[in-house]
Every structure is written in structure tokens, then in C-alpha cells.
Motif scaffolding. Structure first.
Motif, PDB file in Angstrom:
ATOM      1  N   GLY A 283       0.863  -0.940  -0.071  1.00 27.87           N
ATOM      2  CA  GLY A 283       0.280  -0.283   0.155  1.00 27.87           C
ATOM      3  C   GLY A 283       0.419   1.369   0.047  1.00 27.87           C
ATOM      4  N   VAL A 284       0.347   2.061  -0.914  1.00 26.82           N
ATOM      5  CA  VAL A 284       1.454   3.576  -0.136  1.00 26.82           C
ATOM      6  C   VAL A 284       0.205   5.006  -0.643  1.00 26.82           C
ATOM      7  CG1 VAL A 284       1.966   4.641  -2.793  1.00 26.82           C
ATOM      8  CG2 VAL A 284       2.643   2.239  -2.735  1.00 26.82           C
ATOM      9  N   ASN A 285       0.704   5.584   0.540  1.00 27.72           N
ATOM     10  CA  ASN A 285       0.093   6.536   0.610  1.00 27.72           C
ATOM     11  C   ASN A 285       0.337   7.830  -0.666  1.00 27.72           C
ATOM     12  OD1 ASN A 285      -1.052   9.048   1.354  1.00 27.72           O
ATOM     13  ND2 ASN A 285      -0.198   9.099   3.297  1.00 27.72           N
ATOM     14  N   LEU A 286      -0.725   7.895  -0.989  1.00 31.99           N
ATOM     15  CA  LEU A 286      -0.475   9.020  -2.502  1.00 31.99           C
ATOM     16  C   LEU A 286       0.163  10.700  -2.345  1.00 31.99           C
ATOM     17  CD1 LEU A 286      -2.876   7.677  -4.575  1.00 31.99           C
ATOM     18  CD2 LEU A 286      -0.290   7.269  -4.704  1.00 31.99           C
ATOM     19  N   ARG A 287      -0.570  11.165  -0.684  1.00 35.22           N
ATOM     20  CA  ARG A 287      -0.483  12.259  -0.896  1.00 35.22           C
ATOM     21  C   ARG A 287       1.521  12.769  -0.595  1.00 35.22           C
ATOM     22  NH1 ARG A 287      -3.650   9.613   2.636  1.00 35.22           N
ATOM     23  NH2 ARG A 287      -5.797  10.159   3.171  1.00 35.22           N
ATOM     24  N   ASP A 288       2.192  12.113  -0.377  1.00 33.82           N
ATOM     25  CA  ASP A 288       3.694  12.612  -0.528  1.00 33.82           C
ATOM     26  C   ASP A 288       3.656  12.556  -2.044  1.00 33.82           C
ATOM     27  OD1 ASP A 288       3.914  10.109   0.311  1.00 33.82           O
ATOM     28  OD2 ASP A 288       5.138  10.176   1.962  1.00 33.82           O
ATOM     29  N   PHE A 302      -6.471   7.994  -0.156  1.00 32.77           N
ATOM     30  CA  PHE A 302      -5.841   8.417  -1.125  1.00 32.77           C
ATOM     31  C   PHE A 302      -4.249   7.852  -0.592  1.00 32.77           C
ATOM     32  CE2 PHE A 302      -3.493  12.142  -2.767  1.00 32.77           C
ATOM     33  CZ  PHE A 302      -3.801  12.338  -4.504  1.00 32.77           C
ATOM     34  N   VAL A 303      -5.123   6.188  -2.092  1.00 36.31           N
ATOM     35  CA  VAL A 303      -3.617   5.287  -1.788  1.00 36.31           C
ATOM     36  C   VAL A 303      -4.108   4.230  -2.916  1.00 36.31           C
ATOM     37  CG1 VAL A 303      -4.027   4.848   1.012  1.00 36.31           C
ATOM     38  CG2 VAL A 303      -5.581   3.469  -0.001  1.00 36.31           C
ATOM     39  N   SER A 304      -2.839   3.581  -3.053  1.00 35.51           N
ATOM     40  CA  SER A 304      -2.625   3.295  -4.137  1.00 35.51           C
ATOM     41  C   SER A 304      -1.899   1.817  -3.635  1.00 35.51           C
ATOM     42  CB  SER A 304      -2.259   4.139  -5.764  1.00 35.51           C
ATOM     43  OG  SER A 304      -1.917   2.133  -6.614  1.00 35.51           O
ATOM     44  N   VAL A 305      -1.837   0.555  -4.632  1.00 38.70           N
ATOM     45  CA  VAL A 305      -0.387  -0.158  -4.682  1.00 38.70           C
ATOM     46  C   VAL A 305       0.393  -0.336  -5.458  1.00 38.70           C
ATOM     47  CG1 VAL A 305      -2.692  -1.564  -3.882  1.00 38.70           C
ATOM     48  CG2 VAL A 305      -2.203  -1.673  -5.713  1.00 38.70           C
ATOM     49  N   ALA A 306       1.425  -0.706  -5.178  1.00 39.67           N
ATOM     50  CA  ALA A 306       2.943  -1.107  -5.683  1.00 39.67           C
ATOM     51  C   ALA A 306       3.615  -2.201  -6.062  1.00 39.67           C
ATOM     52  CB  ALA A 306       4.001  -0.163  -5.566  1.00 39.67           C
ATOM     53  N   ILE A 307       3.022  -3.022  -7.470  1.00 32.77           N
ATOM     54  CA  ILE A 307       2.819  -4.411  -7.463  1.00 32.77           C
ATOM     55  C   ILE A 307       4.750  -4.136  -7.865  1.00 32.77           C
ATOM     56  CG2 ILE A 307       2.669  -6.377  -8.120  1.00 32.77           C
ATOM     57  CD1 ILE A 307       0.273  -5.235  -6.718  1.00 32.77           C
ATOM     58  N   SER A 308       5.317  -5.292  -7.014  1.00 28.39           N
ATOM     59  CA  SER A 308       6.953  -5.715  -7.395  1.00 28.39           C
ATOM     60  C   SER A 308       6.661  -7.689  -7.670  1.00 28.39           C
ATOM     61  CB  SER A 308       7.076  -5.735  -5.880  1.00 28.39           C
ATOM     62  OG  SER A 308       7.710  -4.677  -5.531  1.00 28.39           O
ATOM     63  N   ARG A 309       7.556  -8.331  -8.658  1.00 19.61           N
ATOM     64  CA  ARG A 309       7.399  -9.550  -9.126  1.00 19.61           C
ATOM     65  C   ARG A 309       8.499 -10.085  -9.695  1.00 19.61           C
ATOM     66  NH1 ARG A 309       6.585  -5.709 -12.445  1.00 19.61           N
ATOM     67  NH2 ARG A 309       4.375  -5.833 -12.288  1.00 19.61           N
ATOM     68  N   ILE A 310       9.326 -10.901  -9.335  1.00 21.28           N
ATOM     69  CA  ILE A 310       9.876 -11.945  -9.666  1.00 21.28           C
ATOM     70  C   ILE A 310       9.378 -13.338 -10.477  1.00 21.28           C
ATOM     71  CG2 ILE A 310      11.774 -11.238  -8.065  1.00 21.28           C
ATOM     72  CD1 ILE A 310      10.972 -13.941  -6.836  1.00 21.28           C
ATOM     73  N   GLY A 311       9.967 -13.233 -11.450  1.00 26.42           N
ATOM     74  CA  GLY A 311       9.293 -14.879 -12.420  1.00 26.42           C
ATOM     75  C   GLY A 311      10.240 -15.379 -11.684  1.00 26.42           C
ATOM     76  N   PRO A 312      10.077 -17.013 -12.468  1.00 26.34           N
ATOM     77  CA  PRO A 312      10.036 -18.138 -11.697  1.00 26.34           C
ATOM     78  C   PRO A 312      11.765 -18.847 -12.073  1.00 26.34           C
ATOM     79  CG  PRO A 312       8.422 -18.147 -13.087  1.00 26.34           C
ATOM     80  CD  PRO A 312       8.830 -17.143 -13.967  1.00 26.34           C
ATOM     81  N   ASP A 313      11.660 -18.007 -13.479  1.00 24.91           N
ATOM     82  CA  ASP A 313      13.641 -18.456 -13.319  1.00 24.91           C
ATOM     83  C   ASP A 313      15.044 -17.313 -12.282  1.00 24.91           C
ATOM     84  OD1 ASP A 313      12.298 -16.086 -14.503  1.00 24.91           O
ATOM     85  OD2 ASP A 313      13.997 -15.466 -16.112  1.00 24.91           O
ATOM     86  N   ASN A 328      12.348  -0.788  -4.884  1.00 27.15           N
ATOM     87  CA  ASN A 328      12.591   0.262  -4.765  1.00 27.15           C
ATOM     88  C   ASN A 328      11.940   0.642  -5.991  1.00 27.15           C
ATOM     89  OD1 ASN A 328      13.520   2.742  -4.275  1.00 27.15           O
ATOM     90  ND2 ASN A 328      15.040   2.343  -5.636  1.00 27.15           N
ATOM     91  N   ASP A 329      12.370   0.240  -7.619  1.00 29.22           N
ATOM     92  CA  ASP A 329      11.337   0.185  -9.034  1.00 29.22           C
ATOM     93  C   ASP A 329      10.241  -0.010  -8.418  1.00 29.22           C
ATOM     94  OD1 ASP A 329      14.182   0.188  -9.090  1.00 29.22           O
ATOM     95  OD2 ASP A 329      14.651  -1.942 -10.170  1.00 29.22           O
ATOM     96  N   SER A 330       9.528  -0.466  -7.516  1.00 22.96           N
ATOM     97  CA  SER A 330       7.687  -0.402  -7.660  1.00 22.96           C
ATOM     98  C   SER A 330       7.724   0.515  -7.363  1.00 22.96           C
ATOM     99  CB  SER A 330       7.204  -2.209  -7.171  1.00 22.96           C
ATOM    100  OG  SER A 330       7.669  -1.238  -5.356  1.00 22.96           O
ATOM    101  N   ILE A 331       7.974   1.388  -6.017  1.00 24.18           N
ATOM    102  CA  ILE A 331       7.597   2.566  -5.357  1.00 24.18           C
ATOM    103  C   ILE A 331       8.201   2.965  -6.912  1.00 24.18           C
ATOM    104  CG2 ILE A 331       7.873   4.017  -4.020  1.00 24.18           C
ATOM    105  CD1 ILE A 331       6.564   1.635  -3.131  1.00 24.18           C
ATOM    106  N   LYS A 332       9.372   3.604  -7.462  1.00 26.58           N
ATOM    107  CA  LYS A 332      10.003   4.616  -7.999  1.00 26.58           C
ATOM    108  C   LYS A 332       8.986   4.838  -9.196  1.00 26.58           C
ATOM    109  CE  LYS A 332      14.978   5.166  -8.178  1.00 26.58           C
ATOM    110  NZ  LYS A 332      16.079   4.792  -8.537  1.00 26.58           N
ATOM    111  N   ASN A 337       5.353   8.202 -13.693  1.00 27.77           N
ATOM    112  CA  ASN A 337       3.806   7.959 -14.584  1.00 27.77           C
ATOM    113  C   ASN A 337       2.634   7.925 -13.672  1.00 27.77           C
ATOM    114  OD1 ASN A 337       5.692   8.059 -16.477  1.00 27.77           O
ATOM    115  ND2 ASN A 337       5.549   5.830 -16.878  1.00 27.77           N
ATOM    116  N   TYR A 338       2.367   7.234 -12.459  1.00 24.05           N
ATOM    117  CA  TYR A 338       1.476   7.117 -11.913  1.00 24.05           C
ATOM    118  C   TYR A 338       1.446   9.077 -11.041  1.00 24.05           C
ATOM    119  CZ  TYR A 338      -2.112   5.538  -9.035  1.00 24.05           C
ATOM    120  OH  TYR A 338      -3.707   5.310  -8.914  1.00 24.05           O
TER     121      TYR A 338
END
Length: 441
Positions: A283-288, A302-313, A328-332, A337-338
Motif C-alpha cells: 500500500g502506498v500513501n499518495l499524499r506525499d 488516497f492510496v494506491s498499490v505498488a506491485i513488485s514481482r520476480i519470475g520463476p527463473d 524500490n523500482d516499484s515505488i519509483k 508516471n502514476y
């Protein structure tokens, strides 16, 4: 150890809500939230005996100051209308319960984890699932007085109209009013601004959010609380940096999420014998994240979600540094853009909606392992002073779901308490993970 309810009633705003405010529209972000109550319990010690007149007056004053706070936060005294997706604000009232415990606060805090956790629901005024129907209060409160004079304030806020920033603002507005000398400047900081429905209008008139069981009776929830102290977090931080920005200091939350995610990925592979994709939601607080930043008294969701993932490989080839970099990349991505989409005059709802859609697609996907993380660290409820100083402990209630981690500040404020919801087998495995054993107590 028993808790007896003495009073249970609906309390209304001290000043009636004007008729022009009788309909409170949801925002786009409110629409994305489930119909569920968010539970929070604050525990306070008191130098006064439970029978002391000063203490009794302070307890009784809580109801009066709550009615004044509800005048500011009038939607919380209303009722949610699923068909129409708005709040009917005709002062139906918040649920207010007063109770007494036949034991001391120290007796409760000294219990083993399992016994303590099993009692949490007794300090809450309602079930987490009792939300979303026309007669469900949007705010419910239970004030429990211990034999020693200590107090527990258990609260359930409808997530459909409030995120943690909003909850903290309400709590501190109420707490400030309850102090012997109400600080008007402090109170102004916790006065709400309801702009999100105007800036981000809802898309639909029909609430399609999933329903959860209204009762937790018979639901076996297994939870462990892992405590990461400040010195352990500092040692972990010394080991990890961002390769593309060595001046950036990872937050304590990023570090703990990376540590837990790495352990969970390895547990999942050990249990199935195969590598599967792993997704986590934060969960990400969008106010800041917007420019200029918004203070937390901009109320609503006023929240969104940051999705992080790794593949099976990647499962066998990624170290703790790699997990941290992905997080860190998912928060960036949210900050890039968001955040830009949030600030456009013509809202790009396809961009704003994408993280929620990705969450929906993957939570039900059997080909991936999915975990949800949320942080309540650094929010102002941690310092809410009703007249007894800061809380000596903070807890949540019982969540029936699994694969969920809730993080809160520890008592010192610079560590983290991670409430991990898993099945019993994986919790035992997590306790044996070398990294968890190295940094958690």
C-alpha cells in the motif's frame, strides 16, 4: 480474565450536519477499497486509580469530545449506501461502547503471544467484516478500563471512506479535544479537508467490491509478530545499498519487506519443489507523491498499490540486494508516471486503475504466489495523547486472511513490529529462516 460491557450506544455529532452536506460522494480511490473495517487498538497506562474522580472524568469526557470530533468528521456518523456509492450523512451516529476489565493492563501485556492475540477481539467494538450494509456504523469505538486505571481504546473504521492517514487525523482530533487544555493550533492541524471526491470523482454508481464473512467465529487465524529493533535494522542497512544510487538510504520498511519476501520465496519453493512467480503488493500513501505534497488531513482514501514481482527463473538467482532493488523500482514507478497522472487536469483513469487491476488479476492466479504488505509506521496515531501520554502498545485485531503482513512502529519508534499472517506450517518455517533469526527477536 473478563471484559464486561457497561454501555453500548450510538453517539451523534454535537452539532447537526447541515442538509447541504447530507450526501457525501465517494472518490475514485474510495471505490477501489473493500467493505471492511480497519481495526486499531491503543493501550494507555494511567497514574490514576480506576476509581479516582479525575480518571473517571477523563473517561466520561471521551464521549463528549467524540461528539465534537464527529461534527468535523461528519461522514463517519453517516451510513454507506452501496447502491449509489455514497454516504448518507444524517447523523445516524457512531457506535460507542464502554467496558471494564477485571484485570490489569500489565497482566494482559505480560501474556504469551498466543493468549494475548486471542484476546484482541475483546477490545474491539465490532467484527472486521461488519461493514458495507446500510445499518453498519462507519466508525465504532470501545473504551475498556483496566483495574489499574489503564485504558484500551479499540476502534474500527470503515476502509470504504478512510485510509490510515484519515484514521490518524480523526484519532488525533479526538485526542487533542480530550486533553485538559485543548491546543487550538494543534486541533487545526487535525481538521479535515474533504476534496478527493471533487478531484477524483467516482466512476460507477454500483459497489462491486467483494464481500467478506461478517463474523470471524470459527475462523482459525495464525499470526506471529516479528520484532525488528533499530540496531538490527541499522546492521541490515549497512549491508545493502541501491547500486544505481549509493547515496539513497533504504527505509526501514523497504528493508523488512525485502527480508520477509526473500524468506517467503524460499519457503514456497521448499514446500512445492518448484519455482513459481512471486508477487507482492505494498500500500502506498499518495499524499506525499504529488506536487505539492498534501498533508494527512486531506481525508478519505488516497492510496494506491505498488506491485513488485520476480519470475520463476529468478528465484534461485536473486539475493537480498536484488529483492530490495525490485521493491524500490516499484515505488519509483508510483512516483513517476502514476504521480504525473494524479496531477493532470484531465485524469488518466486507465493509468490510475492499472495497479488495482494487476492486484485483482494476480491475487486469484494459482500460477503465482501473492503476498500483501501494508505499513502503519510513522502515522500520527502512534503519538495520540488523550491525556495519559503516548500509548504503551498498539495492536490490530483479527484478520481472517493469509499471506498478509502488517507493519507498525515498535514502542521506541525506530524499529518495526511485523504482524505476519500465514498458515501454521509456513510460520514455523519463517521462524527458522536464517535471515529472520539474525535480525528479528
Amino acid at each position: 480474565m473478563e471484559i464486561k460491557t457497561n454501555i453500548s450506544k450510538l453517539v451523534k455529532p454535537s452539532t447537526p450536519t447541515p442538509s447541504n452536506l447530507s450526501n457525501y460522494n465517494l472518490s475514485f480511490f474510495d471505490e477501489q477499497m473493500p467493505n471492511i473495517n480497519t481495526p486499531l487498538i491503543l493501550y494507555y497506562t494511567s497514574s490514576q486509580n480506576a476509581q479516582n474522580d479525575v480518571h473517571i472524568n477523563t473517561i466520561n469526557h471521551l464521549e463528549t469530545t467524540l461528539t465534537k470530533a464527529l461534527t468535523d468528521f461528519y461522514p463517519l456518523a453517516g451510513r454507506y449506501m452501496r447502491h449509489g456509492a455514497f454516504v448518507n450523512c444524517t447523523d445516524q451516529g457512531a457506535l460507542y461502547v464502554q467496558a471494564t476489565a477485571n484485570f490489569r493492563l500489565s497482566d494482559f501485556l505480560g501474556l504469551t503471544w498466543e493468549l494475548k492475540y486471542n484476546m484482541l477481539q475483546d477490545f474491539l467494538p465490532c467484527e472486521i467484516g461488519e461493514s458495507g450494509e446500510t445499518d453498519d456504523p462507519l466508525l465504532s469505538i470501545k473504551v475498556t478500563t483496566f483495574k489499574c486505571g489503564g485504558v484500551a481504546i479499540g476502534m474500527c473504521f470503515s476502509h470504504k471512506v478512510s485510509d490510515m492517514a484519515t484514521m490518524s487525523t480523526i484519532i488525533n482530533n479526538w485526542a487533542t479535544r480530550n486533553q485538559e487544555t485543548c491546543n487550538s493550533l494543534e486541533l487545526r492541524k487535525y481538521s479535515p479537508i474533504f476534496n478527493f471526491a471533487h478531484d477524483f470523482p467516482k466512476r460507477d454508481e454500483l459497489d462491486l467490491s467483494p464481500r467478506i464473512p461478517r463474523s470471524s467465529f470459527g475462523v482459525k487465524a495464525t499470526v506471529r509478530m516479528f520484532s525488528f529493533k533499530a540496531n538490527a535494522i541499522s546492521k541490515l542497512r549497512e549491508k545493502l545499498t541501491f547500486k544505481d544510487d549509493r547515496t539513497h538510504r533504504p527505509s526501514k520498511i523497504q528493508l523488512i519487506v525485502a527480508l520477509l519476501w526473500k524468506a517467503l520465496v524460499h519457503i514456497d519453493k521448499a514446500n512445492t519443489g518448484q519455482s513459481k512467480a512471486s508477487f507482492i503488493q505494498q500500500g502506498v500513501n499518495l499524499r506525499d507523491k504529488v506536487v505539492p505534497k498534501l498533508p494527512n488531513n486531506f481525508c478519505g482514501n488516497f492510496v494506491s498499490v505498488a506491485i513488485s514481482r520476480i519470475g520463476p527463473d529468478q528465484v534461485d538467482n536473486i539475493d537480498l540486494q536484488g529483492f530490495l532493488t525490485i521493491l524500490n523500482d516499484s515505488i519509483k514507478k508510483i512516483e513517476g508516471n502514476y504521480a504525473n497522472a494524479l496531477m493532470l487536469t484531465k485524469k488518466e483513469y486507465n493509468v490510475l486503475m492499472e495497479p488495482f487491476l494487476e492486484f485483482s488479476r494476480n491475487i486469484a492466479n494459482n500460477d503465482v504466489n501473492f503476498y500483501a504488505f501494508t505499513s502503519w509506521c510513522k502515522f500520527s496515531f502512534n503519538n495520540a495523547d488523550f491525556g495519559w501520554g503516548n500509548p504503551v502498545w498498539r495492536s490490530t485485531g483479527h484478520y481472517a486472511g493469509q499471506n498478509f503482513v502488517l507493519m507498525m512502529d515498535d514502542q521506541e519508534g525506530d524499529g518495526v513490529e511485523a504482524w505476519v499472517h500465514l498458515d501454521e506450517n509456513r510460520l514455523c518455517q519463517l521462524e527458522q529462516d536464517p535471515d529472520i533469526q539474525a535480525y528479528a527477536i
